[in-house]
Design a protein around this motif. Structure first.
Motif, PDB file in Angstrom:
ATOM      1  N   LYS A 194      -5.297  16.300  -9.497  1.00 21.61           N
ATOM      2  CA  LYS A 194      -4.167  15.945  -8.432  1.00 21.61           C
ATOM      3  C   LYS A 194      -4.952  16.259  -6.931  1.00 21.61           C
ATOM      4  O   LYS A 194      -5.506  16.803  -6.797  1.00 21.61           O
ATOM      5  CB  LYS A 194      -3.376  16.556  -8.832  1.00 21.61           C
ATOM      6  CG  LYS A 194      -3.241  18.308  -8.572  1.00 21.61           C
ATOM      7  CD  LYS A 194      -1.579  18.200  -9.362  1.00 21.61           C
ATOM      8  CE  LYS A 194      -1.373  19.906  -8.991  1.00 21.61           C
ATOM      9  NZ  LYS A 194       0.352  20.178  -9.420  1.00 21.61           N
TER      10      LYS A 194
ATOM     11  N   THR B  41      -4.126   6.003  -6.947  1.00 22.20           N
ATOM     12  CA  THR B  41      -2.912   6.442  -6.096  1.00 22.20           C
ATOM     13  C   THR B  41      -1.727   5.380  -5.899  1.00 22.20           C
ATOM     14  O   THR B  41      -1.995   4.024  -6.108  1.00 22.20           O
ATOM     15  CB  THR B  41      -3.979   6.288  -4.282  1.00 22.20           C
ATOM     16  OG1 THR B  41      -4.046   5.519  -4.113  1.00 22.20           O
ATOM     17  CG2 THR B  41      -4.892   7.683  -4.282  1.00 22.20           C
TER      18      THR B  41
ATOM     19  N   GLY C 128       0.325   7.679  -2.586  1.00 20.06           N
ATOM     20  CA  GLY C 128      -0.569   7.545  -2.010  1.00 20.06           C
ATOM     21  C   GLY C 128      -0.961   9.498  -3.051  1.00 20.06           C
ATOM     22  O   GLY C 128      -2.761   9.553  -3.181  1.00 20.06           O
ATOM     23  N   PHE C 129      -0.294   9.298  -4.158  1.00 23.38           N
ATOM     24  CA  PHE C 129      -0.779  10.858  -5.468  1.00 23.38           C
ATOM     25  C   PHE C 129      -1.645   9.808  -6.010  1.00 23.38           C
ATOM     26  O   PHE C 129      -1.121   9.198  -6.866  1.00 23.38           O
ATOM     27  CB  PHE C 129       0.344  11.169  -5.454  1.00 23.38           C
ATOM     28  CG  PHE C 129       1.192  11.557  -4.714  1.00 23.38           C
ATOM     29  CD1 PHE C 129       0.852  13.099  -4.186  1.00 23.38           C
ATOM     30  CD2 PHE C 129       2.393  11.152  -3.650  1.00 23.38           C
ATOM     31  CE1 PHE C 129       1.224  14.206  -2.967  1.00 23.38           C
ATOM     32  CE2 PHE C 129       3.088  12.343  -2.714  1.00 23.38           C
ATOM     33  CZ  PHE C 129       2.483  13.486  -2.957  1.00 23.38           C
ATOM     34  N   TYR C 130      -2.403  10.826  -6.930  1.00 20.87           N
ATOM     35  CA  TYR C 130      -2.839  10.694  -8.136  1.00 20.87           C
ATOM     36  C   TYR C 130      -2.844  12.042  -9.241  1.00 20.87           C
ATOM     37  O   TYR C 130      -2.830  12.877  -8.359  1.00 20.87           O
ATOM     38  CB  TYR C 130      -4.329  10.425  -7.488  1.00 20.87           C
ATOM     39  CG  TYR C 130      -5.590  10.753  -7.474  1.00 20.87           C
ATOM     40  CD1 TYR C 130      -6.354  11.943  -8.941  1.00 20.87           C
ATOM     41  CD2 TYR C 130      -5.608  11.368  -6.511  1.00 20.87           C
ATOM     42  CE1 TYR C 130      -7.155  12.884  -7.789  1.00 20.87           C
ATOM     43  CE2 TYR C 130      -6.758  12.447  -5.885  1.00 20.87           C
ATOM     44  CZ  TYR C 130      -7.434  13.371  -6.969  1.00 20.87           C
ATOM     45  OH  TYR C 130      -8.021  13.960  -5.993  1.00 20.87           O
TER      46      TYR C 130
ATOM     47  N   ASN D 230      -7.622  16.140  -1.987  1.00 20.70           N
ATOM     48  CA  ASN D 230      -7.112  15.093  -1.174  1.00 20.70           C
ATOM     49  C   ASN D 230      -8.587  15.051  -0.261  1.00 20.70           C
ATOM     50  O   ASN D 230      -8.592  14.892  -0.140  1.00 20.70           O
ATOM     51  CB  ASN D 230      -6.344  16.066  -0.110  1.00 20.70           C
ATOM     52  CG  ASN D 230      -4.900  16.904  -1.162  1.00 20.70           C
ATOM     53  OD1 ASN D 230      -4.363  16.270  -1.670  1.00 20.70           O
ATOM     54  ND2 ASN D 230      -5.008  17.352  -0.157  1.00 20.70           N
TER      55      ASN D 230
ATOM     56  N   GLN E  41      -0.794   8.975 -13.973  1.00 21.94           N
ATOM     57  CA  GLN E  41      -0.366   8.895 -13.200  1.00 21.94           C
ATOM     58  C   GLN E  41       0.946   9.253 -12.807  1.00 21.94           C
ATOM     59  O   GLN E  41       1.379   8.467 -13.450  1.00 21.94           O
ATOM     60  CB  GLN E  41      -0.563   6.752 -12.873  1.00 21.94           C
ATOM     61  CG  GLN E  41      -0.793   7.014 -11.234  1.00 21.94           C
ATOM     62  CD  GLN E  41      -1.646   7.141 -10.646  1.00 21.94           C
ATOM     63  OE1 GLN E  41      -2.518   6.552 -11.136  1.00 21.94           O
ATOM     64  NE2 GLN E  41      -1.657   6.716  -9.151  1.00 21.94           N
TER      65      GLN E  41
ATOM     66  N   GLN F  20      -2.356   3.505  -1.190  1.00 20.15           N
ATOM     67  CA  GLN F  20      -1.865   3.025  -2.362  1.00 20.15           C
ATOM     68  C   GLN F  20      -2.924   2.341  -2.572  1.00 20.15           C
ATOM     69  O   GLN F  20      -3.627   1.514  -1.554  1.00 20.15           O
ATOM     70  CB  GLN F  20      -0.598   2.309  -2.460  1.00 20.15           C
ATOM     71  CG  GLN F  20      -0.215   1.500  -3.576  1.00 20.15           C
ATOM     72  CD  GLN F  20       0.802   0.759  -4.678  1.00 20.15           C
ATOM     73  OE1 GLN F  20       1.395   0.225  -3.289  1.00 20.15           O
ATOM     74  NE2 GLN F  20       1.571   0.563  -5.392  1.00 20.15           N
TER      75      GLN F  20
ATOM     76  N   ARG G 219      -3.375  13.773  -2.442  1.00 22.29           N
ATOM     77  CA  ARG G 219      -3.639  12.790  -2.095  1.00 22.29           C
ATOM     78  C   ARG G 219      -4.494  12.246  -0.899  1.00 22.29           C
ATOM     79  O   ARG G 219      -5.396  12.832  -0.675  1.00 22.29           O
ATOM     80  CB  ARG G 219      -1.421  12.946  -1.550  1.00 22.29           C
ATOM     81  CG  ARG G 219      -0.725  12.234  -1.091  1.00 22.29           C
ATOM     82  CD  ARG G 219      -0.246  12.484   0.244  1.00 22.29           C
ATOM     83  NE  ARG G 219       0.842  11.776  -0.381  1.00 22.29           N
ATOM     84  CZ  ARG G 219       2.033  11.196   0.750  1.00 22.29           C
ATOM     85  NH1 ARG G 219       2.033  12.223   2.186  1.00 22.29           N
ATOM     86  NH2 ARG G 219       2.965  11.081   1.328  1.00 22.29           N
TER      87      ARG G 219
END
Length: 269
Positions: A59, A91, A95-97, A143, A40, A71, A61
């Protein structure tokens, strides 16, 4: 006018997932402890539209309909070759993973988050920007967006919920007339903000028949004050199997099956 109240005091919180850049909804800071496999990492400076495919990496968002990052959403990369060997990651605050997929397998990606709304727990399926599967070594960007309404890409329903009713088909003024569900018009007025904190709008629609019953489909998750009429004649409305009726009723959605929520009513002239 008499009203039936099916819920307690109105409160709006999001638990497990957090929308992180302000807005009208008070949020919890609890994030799911289930991180699963993989890594992560925040891709600094990236926004939802600039992520590039990286070999051996999945990957993406997750954002709300207004673009704010979410999140704690759970991303599941389903290994379509081996049973029960999914890759799961949550996430981050932006908001990313990110998760490694550099294995000889094909993956299909889904996303879900959990929220607390009006004192009830809801699991929310998130809408993919791209729902196609991908080869692990190739990598992919997937996404997701939290949508309150809209058709699912798998053709299995909508992101919104259903308001279903059972109509007493006897007309007390003319017992020989059979009342038809399609002649019922239902009005839903939001009682407070919707699940994502937005204001919502009053919905007035003619009922339709569905495999689950008659009513309205693809309704945004929220608490509603509900009334109905039959060809202009007011109907009495009550919660299913309660034996109680009033001119309108205030109700929350409850779980039917996993991540599927209904309001069930009875109506009569």
């Amino acid at each position: 006018m008499r009203r039936l109240l099916l819920a307690g005091m109105l409160t709006v919180t999001l638990g497990g997932c957090v929308i992180t850049t302000g807005g009208p909804v008070p949020v919890s800071t609890q994030v799911s402890a289930e991180q699963g496999k993989g890594t992560q990492e925040v891709e600094a400076g990236q926004d939802n539209g600039t992520l590039e495919v990286e070999a051996g990496v999945l990957k993406g968002r997750v954002v709300g309909a207004d673009g704010r990052p979410i999140q704690g959403a759970e991303i599941a990369a389903d290994n379509q070759l081996l049973y029960n060997s999914n890759l799961i990651v949550s996430t981050d605050a932006d908001g990313f993973y990110r998760v490694d997929t550099d294995v000889a397998a094909t993956f299909h990606v889904t996303a879900r988050m959990k929220i607390d709304f009006n004192g009830k727990n809801y699991a929310i399926d998130l809408a993919p920007e791209d729902d196609t599967s991908f080869a692990g070594p190739t990598g992919a960007v997937r996404n997701f967006t939290w949508k309150l309404t809209g058709e699912r890409p798998d053709g299995l329903g909508h992101y919104g919920s259903s308001v279903l009713f059972y109509l007493d088909n006897v007309d007390p003024q003319n017992p020989e007339v059979y009342l038809e569900d399609e002649n019922v018009e239902v009005t839903l007025t939001p009682e407070g903000p919707l699940a994502d904190g937005s204001a919502g709008q009053t919905i007035t629609r003619r009922a339709m028949r569905t495999p689950d019953g008659s009513g309205l489909v693809d309704v945004p998750l929220g608490r509603y004050r509900i009334s109905a009429n039959y060809q202009g004649r007011p109907l009495q409305v009550g919660p299913r199997n309660s034996g109680q009726y009033a001119a309108e009723v205030v109700a929350d959605f409850t779980q039917h099956i996993n991540a599927v929520y209904w309001i069930e009513l009875e109506m009569k002239l």
